[in-house]
Design a protein around this motif. Structure first.
Motif, PDB file in Angstrom:
ATOM      1  N   ILE A 112       1.139  -0.967   0.118  1.00 55.45           N
ATOM      2  CA  ILE A 112      -0.372  -0.127   0.044  1.00 55.45           C
ATOM      3  C   ILE A 112       0.717   1.368  -0.213  1.00 55.45           C
ATOM      4  N   THR A 113       0.626   1.939  -0.892  1.00 60.43           N
ATOM      5  CA  THR A 113       1.784   3.814  -0.938  1.00 60.43           C
ATOM      6  C   THR A 113       0.549   4.153  -0.928  1.00 60.43           C
ATOM      7  N   ILE A 114       1.084   5.715  -0.608  1.00 58.76           N
ATOM      8  CA  ILE A 114       0.325   7.026  -0.812  1.00 58.76           C
ATOM      9  C   ILE A 114       1.351   7.849  -0.919  1.00 58.76           C
ATOM     10  N   GLY A 115       1.043   7.953  -2.340  1.00 58.59           N
ATOM     11  CA  GLY A 115       2.185   9.223  -3.427  1.00 58.59           C
ATOM     12  C   GLY A 115       2.785   8.859  -3.207  1.00 58.59           C
ATOM     13  N   GLY A 116       3.030   7.409  -3.816  1.00 61.84           N
ATOM     14  CA  GLY A 116       4.241   6.412  -3.899  1.00 61.84           C
ATOM     15  C   GLY A 116       4.754   5.960  -3.189  1.00 61.84           C
ATOM     16  N   TYR A 117       4.508   6.920  -1.786  1.00 63.58           N
ATOM     17  CA  TYR A 117       5.044   6.044  -0.520  1.00 63.58           C
ATOM     18  C   TYR A 117       4.758   4.635   0.018  1.00 63.58           C
ATOM     19  N   PRO A 118       5.315   3.687   0.303  1.00 62.50           N
ATOM     20  CA  PRO A 118       5.316   2.926   1.436  1.00 62.50           C
ATOM     21  C   PRO A 118       4.487   2.710   2.062  1.00 62.50           C
ATOM     22  N   LEU A 119       3.153   2.406   2.933  1.00 57.33           N
ATOM     23  CA  LEU A 119       2.556   2.806   3.703  1.00 57.33           C
ATOM     24  C   LEU A 119       2.698   1.201   4.589  1.00 57.33           C
ATOM     25  N   THR A 120       2.444   0.334   4.289  1.00 58.42           N
ATOM     26  CA  THR A 120       2.844  -0.894   4.021  1.00 58.42           C
ATOM     27  C   THR A 120       2.771  -2.245   3.359  1.00 58.42           C
ATOM     28  N   VAL A 121       3.746  -3.339   3.486  1.00 59.95           N
ATOM     29  CA  VAL A 121       3.238  -4.562   2.665  1.00 59.95           C
ATOM     30  C   VAL A 121       3.230  -5.502   3.819  1.00 59.95           C
ATOM     31  N   MET A 122       2.183  -6.347   3.118  1.00 57.37           N
ATOM     32  CA  MET A 122       1.247  -7.750   3.420  1.00 57.37           C
ATOM     33  C   MET A 122       2.402  -9.125   2.453  1.00 57.37           C
ATOM     34  N   ARG A 123       2.964  -9.908   2.942  1.00 58.88           N
ATOM     35  CA  ARG A 123       3.752 -11.012   2.341  1.00 58.88           C
ATOM     36  C   ARG A 123       3.027 -11.952   2.152  1.00 58.88           C
ATOM     37  N   ASP A 157       0.583  -4.350 -13.978  1.00 54.86           N
ATOM     38  CA  ASP A 157      -0.031  -3.494 -12.612  1.00 54.86           C
ATOM     39  C   ASP A 157      -1.283  -4.040 -12.510  1.00 54.86           C
ATOM     40  N   PHE A 158      -1.802  -4.223 -11.165  1.00 53.18           N
ATOM     41  CA  PHE A 158      -2.872  -5.123 -10.652  1.00 53.18           C
ATOM     42  C   PHE A 158      -3.029  -3.850  -9.938  1.00 53.18           C
ATOM     43  N   ALA A 159      -3.969  -3.301  -9.413  1.00 58.31           N
ATOM     44  CA  ALA A 159      -3.898  -1.839  -7.988  1.00 58.31           C
ATOM     45  C   ALA A 159      -5.522  -1.611  -8.284  1.00 58.31           C
ATOM     46  N   TYR A 160      -5.532  -1.332  -6.987  1.00 61.81           N
ATOM     47  CA  TYR A 160      -6.816  -0.711  -6.362  1.00 61.81           C
ATOM     48  C   TYR A 160      -5.488   0.749  -6.030  1.00 61.81           C
ATOM     49  N   SER A 161      -6.677   1.788  -6.961  1.00 58.54           N
ATOM     50  CA  SER A 161      -5.771   3.231  -7.223  1.00 58.54           C
ATOM     51  C   SER A 161      -7.250   4.385  -6.756  1.00 58.54           C
ATOM     52  N   THR A 162      -6.444   5.621  -5.908  1.00 58.82           N
ATOM     53  CA  THR A 162      -7.770   6.522  -5.692  1.00 58.82           C
ATOM     54  C   THR A 162      -6.375   7.720  -5.849  1.00 58.82           C
ATOM     55  N   THR A 163      -6.591   8.852  -5.431  1.00 57.74           N
ATOM     56  CA  THR A 163      -6.429   9.847  -5.100  1.00 57.74           C
ATOM     57  C   THR A 163      -6.414  10.395  -3.486  1.00 57.74           C
ATOM     58  N   ALA A 164      -5.301  11.192  -3.169  1.00 57.50           N
ATOM     59  CA  ALA A 164      -4.680  11.092  -1.511  1.00 57.50           C
ATOM     60  C   ALA A 164      -6.634  11.938  -0.631  1.00 57.50           C
ATOM     61  N   ASP A 165      -7.138  12.210  -2.001  1.00 58.63           N
ATOM     62  CA  ASP A 165      -8.204  13.665  -1.047  1.00 58.63           C
ATOM     63  C   ASP A 165      -8.507  12.442  -1.401  1.00 58.63           C
ATOM     64  N   ILE A 166      -9.469  11.251  -2.035  1.00 59.37           N
ATOM     65  CA  ILE A 166     -10.651  10.695  -1.615  1.00 59.37           C
ATOM     66  C   ILE A 166     -10.293   9.472  -0.311  1.00 59.37           C
ATOM     67  N   LEU A 167      -9.087   9.156  -0.316  1.00 59.39           N
ATOM     68  CA  LEU A 167      -8.058   8.910   0.859  1.00 59.39           C
ATOM     69  C   LEU A 167      -8.934   9.649   1.851  1.00 59.39           C
ATOM     70  N   LEU A 225       0.566  16.056  -1.451  1.00 60.68           N
ATOM     71  CA  LEU A 225      -0.429  16.790  -2.824  1.00 60.68           C
ATOM     72  C   LEU A 225      -1.701  15.906  -2.847  1.00 60.68           C
ATOM     73  N   GLY A 226      -2.964  16.697  -2.670  1.00 57.74           N
ATOM     74  CA  GLY A 226      -4.344  16.489  -3.159  1.00 57.74           C
ATOM     75  C   GLY A 226      -4.721  15.053  -3.926  1.00 57.74           C
ATOM     76  N   ASN A 227      -4.193  15.450  -4.940  1.00 55.15           N
ATOM     77  CA  ASN A 227      -4.468  14.965  -6.686  1.00 55.15           C
ATOM     78  C   ASN A 227      -3.486  13.332  -6.790  1.00 55.15           C
ATOM     79  N   ALA A 228      -2.538  13.439  -5.046  1.00 57.09           N
ATOM     80  CA  ALA A 228      -1.121  11.678  -5.508  1.00 57.09           C
ATOM     81  C   ALA A 228      -2.422  10.828  -5.584  1.00 57.09           C
ATOM     82  N   VAL A 229      -1.132   9.730  -5.976  1.00 56.96           N
ATOM     83  CA  VAL A 229      -1.727   8.542  -5.892  1.00 56.96           C
ATOM     84  C   VAL A 229      -1.716   7.880  -4.819  1.00 56.96           C
ATOM     85  N   CYS A 230      -2.511   6.746  -4.427  1.00 59.19           N
ATOM     86  CA  CYS A 230      -2.374   6.487  -3.298  1.00 59.19           C
ATOM     87  C   CYS A 230      -2.694   4.346  -3.800  1.00 59.19           C
TER      88      CYS A 230
END
Length: 235
Positions: free
Chosen positions: A7-18, A62-72, A198-203
């Motif tokens: 899971i990334t916020i603005g491209g930066y990793p928040l957590t990893v599930m293995r 890539d297969f992902a769940y994707s939204t913006t920082a504002d929505i998240l 930023l609000g439009n960053a991809v999460c």
């Protein structure tokens, strides 16, 4: 090969599930995307960068769940995770860490333990958020430091955030990738990252490994629709 979901916020990793994963509750089925790109367009925090020019030009999906920082941020707010809950958790964490016996945290370098403990005690939440913004901007992470892909940070708070130190008690153990940030829960750590994003960053929650190698069928309906879009018309 060990499959993982990041899971990334603005491209930066928040957590990893293995080895297995569950979709983070703040993502929905409508967030699913299938994205085609070159290997040189990878997120270096997740897949690493290609080593040759030929490899760099190779396509990947890539297969992902994707939204913006504002929505998240709004979704977290509806789930009652806000700047206020971050401040409350920070204060509980700070008080518990400072009252615990021994060092404020287990330090991997005893020579700097005193300075790091002093910096921890002196820092406010705003100081930590400023250091978090520097962490994200510089691309430093615990994993990338371990792989020697980035320089060691000079900012002592960035060093703590991205270092291998763990809190002194199980109650304070981090449920996210940023072990040294004074917040244990995944949701409030997400709030902290969103404070400096930023609000439009991809999460995103990236699940490509499980789709491609573990038979995950979650994206099958989308893959079928894509296939149909490219079917030639009957002649």
């Amino acid at each position: 090969m060990t499959c993982s979901s990041t899971i990334t916020i603005g491209g930066y990793p928040l957590t990893v599930m293995r080895r297995s994963y569950s979709v983070w509750q703040h993502f929905t089925l409508e967030d699913r995307i299938i994205r085609s790109r070159r290997k040189d367009q990878r997120n270096p925090h997740i897949q690493g960068m290609p080593r040759t020019e030929i490899e760099a030009q190779q396509p990947e999906i890539d297969f992902a769940y994707s939204t913006t920082a504002d929505i998240l941020r709004r979704r977290l707010g509806r789930a009652s995770f806000t700047r206020t809950t971050l401040e409350q958790e920070y204060q509980r964490y700070y008080d518990a860490a400072c009252q615990s016996s021994g060092s404020v945290f287990i330090d991997h370098n005893p020579e700097t333990a005193g300075a790091r403990a002093e910096a921890f005690r002196a820092a406010t939440l705003d100081d930590w958020l400023e250091a978090l913004a520097e962490t994200v901007k510089s691309g430093v992470s615990r994993i990338r430091r371990g792989a020697r892909e980035v320089q060691e940070p000079k900012n002592i708070l960035v060093d703590i955030i991205t270092g291998p130190d763990q809190p002194p008690t199980l109650d304070l153990m981090a449920h996210h990738c940023l072990f040294g940030f004074p917040c244990s829960s995944l949701d409030n750590m997400a709030v902290a990252l969103l404070e400096v994003t930023l609000g439009n960053a991809v999460c995103e929650q990236e699940v490509s490994d499980f789709v491609q190698y573990e038979g995950d069928t979650t994206f099958n309906d989308m893959r079928l629709r894509k296939t149909r879009c490219y079917e030639p018309e009957d002649i």
